[in-house]
Structure formats: C-alpha cells, structure tokens
Design an enzyme around this catalytic site. Structure first.
Site, PDB file in Angstrom:
ATOM      1  N   GLU A 138     -86.826   2.556  84.051  1.00 22.93           N
ATOM      2  CA  GLU A 138     -85.409   2.517  83.663  1.00 22.93           C
ATOM      3  C   GLU A 138     -84.648   1.506  84.522  1.00 22.93           C
ATOM      4  O   GLU A 138     -83.726   0.846  84.046  1.00 22.93           O
ATOM      5  CB  GLU A 138     -84.798   3.925  83.764  1.00 22.93           C
ATOM      6  CG  GLU A 138     -85.292   4.814  82.621  1.00 22.93           C
ATOM      7  CD  GLU A 138     -85.468   6.276  82.982  1.00 22.93           C
ATOM      8  OE1 GLU A 138     -84.873   6.743  83.959  1.00 22.93           O
ATOM      9  OE2 GLU A 138     -86.230   6.963  82.255  1.00 22.93           O
TER      10      GLU A 138
ATOM     11  N   GLU B 159     -96.518   4.993  85.108  1.00 23.81           N
ATOM     12  CA  GLU B 159     -95.703   5.617  84.072  1.00 23.81           C
ATOM     13  C   GLU B 159     -95.653   4.701  82.852  1.00 23.81           C
ATOM     14  O   GLU B 159     -94.835   3.773  82.809  1.00 23.81           O
ATOM     15  CB  GLU B 159     -94.282   5.860  84.578  1.00 23.81           C
ATOM     16  CG  GLU B 159     -94.190   6.786  85.771  1.00 23.81           C
ATOM     17  CD  GLU B 159     -92.806   7.430  85.884  1.00 23.81           C
ATOM     18  OE1 GLU B 159     -92.721   8.648  85.822  1.00 23.81           O
ATOM     19  OE2 GLU B 159     -91.818   6.683  86.004  1.00 23.81           O
TER      20      GLU B 159
ATOM     21  N   GLY C 149     -90.071  13.930  84.915  1.00 26.97           N
ATOM     22  CA  GLY C 149     -88.668  13.733  84.571  1.00 26.97           C
ATOM     23  C   GLY C 149     -88.076  15.014  84.003  1.00 26.97           C
ATOM     24  O   GLY C 149     -87.723  15.937  84.736  1.00 26.97           O
ATOM     25  N   GLY C 150     -88.003  15.087  82.686  1.00 26.97           N
ATOM     26  CA  GLY C 150     -87.329  16.202  82.005  1.00 26.97           C
ATOM     27  C   GLY C 150     -87.747  17.586  82.493  1.00 26.97           C
ATOM     28  O   GLY C 150     -86.902  18.456  82.746  1.00 26.97           O
TER      29      GLY C 150
ATOM     30  N   SER D  16     -93.731  12.405  80.177  1.00 30.08           N
ATOM     31  CA  SER D  16     -93.835  13.633  79.374  1.00 30.08           C
ATOM     32  C   SER D  16     -94.859  14.635  79.904  1.00 30.08           C
ATOM     33  O   SER D  16     -95.538  15.301  79.116  1.00 30.08           O
ATOM     34  CB  SER D  16     -94.114  13.293  77.901  1.00 30.08           C
ATOM     35  OG  SER D  16     -93.042  12.536  77.365  1.00 30.08           O
TER      36      SER D  16
ATOM     37  N   HIS E 118     -88.849   1.985  88.964  1.00 26.17           N
ATOM     38  CA  HIS E 118     -88.898   2.841  87.774  1.00 26.17           C
ATOM     39  C   HIS E 118     -88.588   2.002  86.533  1.00 26.17           C
ATOM     40  O   HIS E 118     -87.768   1.096  86.577  1.00 26.17           O
ATOM     41  CB  HIS E 118     -87.894   3.994  87.909  1.00 26.17           C
ATOM     42  CG  HIS E 118     -88.110   5.049  86.872  1.00 26.17           C
ATOM     43  ND1 HIS E 118     -87.630   4.915  85.591  1.00 26.17           N
ATOM     44  CD2 HIS E 118     -88.792   6.218  86.921  1.00 26.17           C
ATOM     45  CE1 HIS E 118     -88.007   5.986  84.896  1.00 26.17           C
ATOM     46  NE2 HIS E 118     -88.704   6.792  85.670  1.00 26.17           N
TER      47      HIS E 118
ATOM     48  N   GLY F  74     -89.998  10.325  78.479  1.00 27.50           N
ATOM     49  CA  GLY F  74     -88.913  10.969  77.737  1.00 27.50           C
ATOM     50  C   GLY F  74     -89.143  11.031  76.241  1.00 27.50           C
ATOM     51  O   GLY F  74     -88.234  11.342  75.473  1.00 27.50           O
TER      52      GLY F  74
ATOM     53  N   ASN G 206     -88.237  13.606  89.388  1.00 23.23           N
ATOM     54  CA  ASN G 206     -87.201  12.574  89.326  1.00 23.23           C
ATOM     55  C   ASN G 206     -86.089  13.118  88.438  1.00 23.23           C
ATOM     56  O   ASN G 206     -86.245  13.186  87.225  1.00 23.23           O
ATOM     57  CB  ASN G 206     -87.802  11.289  88.744  1.00 23.23           C
ATOM     58  CG  ASN G 206     -86.761  10.212  88.542  1.00 23.23           C
ATOM     59  OD1 ASN G 206     -85.606  10.362  88.962  1.00 23.23           O
ATOM     60  ND2 ASN G 206     -87.162   9.127  87.896  1.00 23.23           N
ATOM     61  N   TRP G 207     -84.994  13.483  89.068  1.00 23.58           N
ATOM     62  CA  TRP G 207     -83.913  14.141  88.316  1.00 23.58           C
ATOM     63  C   TRP G 207     -83.041  13.151  87.547  1.00 23.58           C
ATOM     64  O   TRP G 207     -82.145  13.553  86.824  1.00 23.58           O
ATOM     65  CB  TRP G 207     -83.054  14.975  89.264  1.00 23.58           C
ATOM     66  CG  TRP G 207     -83.758  16.153  89.880  1.00 23.58           C
ATOM     67  CD1 TRP G 207     -85.095  16.471  89.803  1.00 23.58           C
ATOM     68  CD2 TRP G 207     -83.160  17.191  90.671  1.00 23.58           C
ATOM     69  NE1 TRP G 207     -85.361  17.628  90.489  1.00 23.58           N
ATOM     70  CE2 TRP G 207     -84.186  18.090  91.038  1.00 23.58           C
ATOM     71  CE3 TRP G 207     -81.865  17.439  91.112  1.00 23.58           C
ATOM     72  CZ2 TRP G 207     -83.947  19.227  91.822  1.00 23.58           C
ATOM     73  CZ3 TRP G 207     -81.629  18.565  91.886  1.00 23.58           C
ATOM     74  CH2 TRP G 207     -82.653  19.458  92.234  1.00 23.58           C
ATOM     75  N   LYS G 208     -83.249  11.863  87.767  1.00 20.86           N
ATOM     76  CA  LYS G 208     -82.462  10.825  87.087  1.00 20.86           C
ATOM     77  C   LYS G 208     -80.965  11.149  87.214  1.00 20.86           C
ATOM     78  O   LYS G 208     -80.563  11.681  88.245  1.00 20.86           O
ATOM     79  CB  LYS G 208     -82.938  10.680  85.633  1.00 20.86           C
ATOM     80  CG  LYS G 208     -84.466  10.472  85.571  1.00 20.86           C
ATOM     81  CD  LYS G 208     -84.993  10.093  84.224  1.00 20.86           C
ATOM     82  CE  LYS G 208     -86.515   9.920  84.301  1.00 20.86           C
ATOM     83  NZ  LYS G 208     -87.119   9.494  83.046  1.00 20.86           N
TER      84      LYS G 208
HETATM   85  P1  13P Z   1     -90.331  12.423  81.517  1.00 19.06           P
HETATM   86  O1  13P Z   1     -91.180  13.414  82.264  1.00 19.06           O
HETATM   87  O2  13P Z   1     -89.005  13.002  81.081  1.00 19.06           O
HETATM   88  O3  13P Z   1     -91.076  11.747  80.414  1.00 19.06           O
HETATM   89  O4  13P Z   1     -89.931  11.267  82.567  1.00 19.06           O
HETATM   90  C1  13P Z   1     -90.921  10.686  83.344  1.00 19.06           C
HETATM   91  C2  13P Z   1     -90.262   9.830  84.352  1.00 19.06           C
HETATM   92  O5  13P Z   1     -89.646   8.832  84.031  1.00 19.06           O
HETATM   93  C3  13P Z   1     -90.357  10.232  85.764  1.00 19.06           C
HETATM   94  O6  13P Z   1     -89.921   9.222  86.603  1.00 19.06           O
END
Ligand code: 13P
Length: 250
Positions: A97, A167, A234-235, A213, A95, A173, A9-11
């Site tokens: 967010e 999640e 994510g990251g 993470s 998600h 994050g 997920n590149w956000k």
């Molecule tokens: P991180 O891997 O950066 O913690 O993010 C997870 C995420 O929100 C994937 O959708």
C-alpha cells in the site's frame, strides 16, 4: 535463529479507545505458551499508548512506516528517533500500500531501511508481485528485483534485524490467498535468493512471513510449510478472536 512470528498490521484502523480495547483482549487471551513472537502495528498516534499497555507482556509493537530523514521540514512525517523515543523498536517497510498508493520506490524504501538500521530498529520488509506479474509468469523476477533494489545493499551483520514478509498484492484484502504450495514455492525461492547473495547461514536464519488474506481457517496449513515462518496479518488482526486463533495456529 529463525523465529516464528505473527504480526498484525492494523493499517488505518482503530482509534485510541479501540486500540486499548483490542490490546487488552490480546493481553488476557493470548496463551503464554505460544511459540510465536507476536507483533502488533497500530497507527502512529496510538503507538506510545500501545507500548505502555504492553509493557511486561510478550507482545511487541511495530510502526507501519518511518521517514528516511533524521528530522527536518517534512510536514506530517515521523522519524525513527521519534519512534524509538516512545519505545518502538520495529518498523514495517515497503508495504504494497505504501508502494502503490504513496508511490514509494525501491530506492526510497532502501533509504528507509538504512535509517531504521542506523537506529538499531528491526525491519519487517514487505514485497510481493501484482496479479499481472503472476499472470505473465514474471513473479519470481519481480520479487527478486524488489529484494535486490530495496534490501540487498545491507551488510551481513544487518540481517539479524531483518524479517521478510512476502505479500502477493493480489492476495491482500481480497479474500484470495496464495495456496500453501504457492506460498512455499515463493518462500523457497526467496530463501535461495538470500542464500546466493549472503550465504546459507543468513538464509537459514531469516524469518520469512506470508501475508495476504490469512484467516483462522487457512493459517495452519500455510504455516505448516517449511519455509513459511509465520504471517503478516491485515483484516483478521483487527479481531482478537481471529488474531489469537492465527497466533495459536503456528
Ligand atoms: P489482509 O490480511 O487483510 O489481506 O492484509 C494483509 C496485509 O496487507 C498485511 O500487511
């Protein structure tokens, strides 16, 4: 059949050139024999080029959101038909967010699920408790309610289009991940919750991803748990070397 899946997920990261660059690295470096089904979810504006870039590859493209309506006066929004028209067949919904920053409720997410299913899209359905819920011991209740209120209205036949992504918000994050045992405990609970509502076949078949993470140095242990079928990253998905290391940890 339950699938092993790693999704990035590149956000809100990567412009057009950076998207192309990262995809080219993934294309040339992800080993063909990997057992994971790999997804990437770039931003809306780069989805069409990503689909084009990844034609004839075994990497699939997902959107990070979709609007629930078919079309209309919804300035700034994107419909399922638009996603399908550029070749996107999968969408991430629910998600944390979207829930916390953009105030998406379970009811809204449920209607987005319906829209995606009407368009025959696969849904990566995200859910997970906040830190306060875990600290108060309420995490199982929260997760069960998110599943029931956002997803369990679907029909048995729809489950082949559903991937679950647990999640925990406190691990997103933050660099703090759920321990492999915490992930397994919750994934087992999730599978049991699906079993009670929809039966064993569906519960055994659905892929349940862990997100929060996940990094090259913890992926293998998390993925080794019997009810963890992969990850939503994510990251670490923004860097080809890290993402490939996670993909090959499965
Ligand atoms: P991180 O891997 O950066 O913690 O993010 C997870 C995420 O929100 C994937 O959708």
């Amino acid at each position: 059949m339950r699938k092993k899946i790693v999704a990035g997920n590149w956000k809100m990261h990567k412009n057009a050139a950076q998207t192309k660059d990262l995809l080219n690295q993934l294309l040339s470096e992800i080993p063909a024999e990997t057992s994971a089904h790999v997804f990437v979810a770039p931003t809306f504006i780069n989805l069409a080029s990503a689909v084009e870039n990844l034609t004839h590859s075994n990497i699939s493209v997902a959107a990070q959101n979709v609007h629930q309506a078919e079309s209309g006066a919804f300035t700034g929004e994107i419909s399922a038909d638009m996603l399908k028209s550029v070749g996107v067949k999968t969408v991430i919904l629910g998600h944390s967010e979207r829930r916390s920053i953009f105030h998406e409720t379970d009811a809204l997410i449920a209607s987005k699920v319906n829209t995606a299913l009407v368009h025959d899209m696969t849904v990566i359905f995200c859910f997970g408790e906040e830190l306060k819920d875990r600290q108060s011991g309420n995490h199982f209740n929260i997760v069960e309610n998110q599943l029931r209120d956002g997803l369990f209205h679907i029909q048995a036949k729809d489950w082949e289009k559903i991937v679950l992504a647990y999640e925990p918000v406190w691990a997103i994050g933050t660099g703090e991940t759920a321990s492999p045992d915490q992930a397994q405990e919750m994934h087992e609970f999730i599978r049991e919750t699906v079993r009670k509502a929809f039966g064993s076949d569906i519960a055994e078949d659905v892929s349940i991803l862990y997100g929060g993470s996940v990094k090259p140095d913890n992926a293998k242990e998390i993925f080794s748990k019997p009810d963890v079928d992969g990850g939503l990253i994510g990251g670490a998905a923004l860097n080809a070397k890290d993402f490939i290391s996670i993909v090959t940890s499965i």
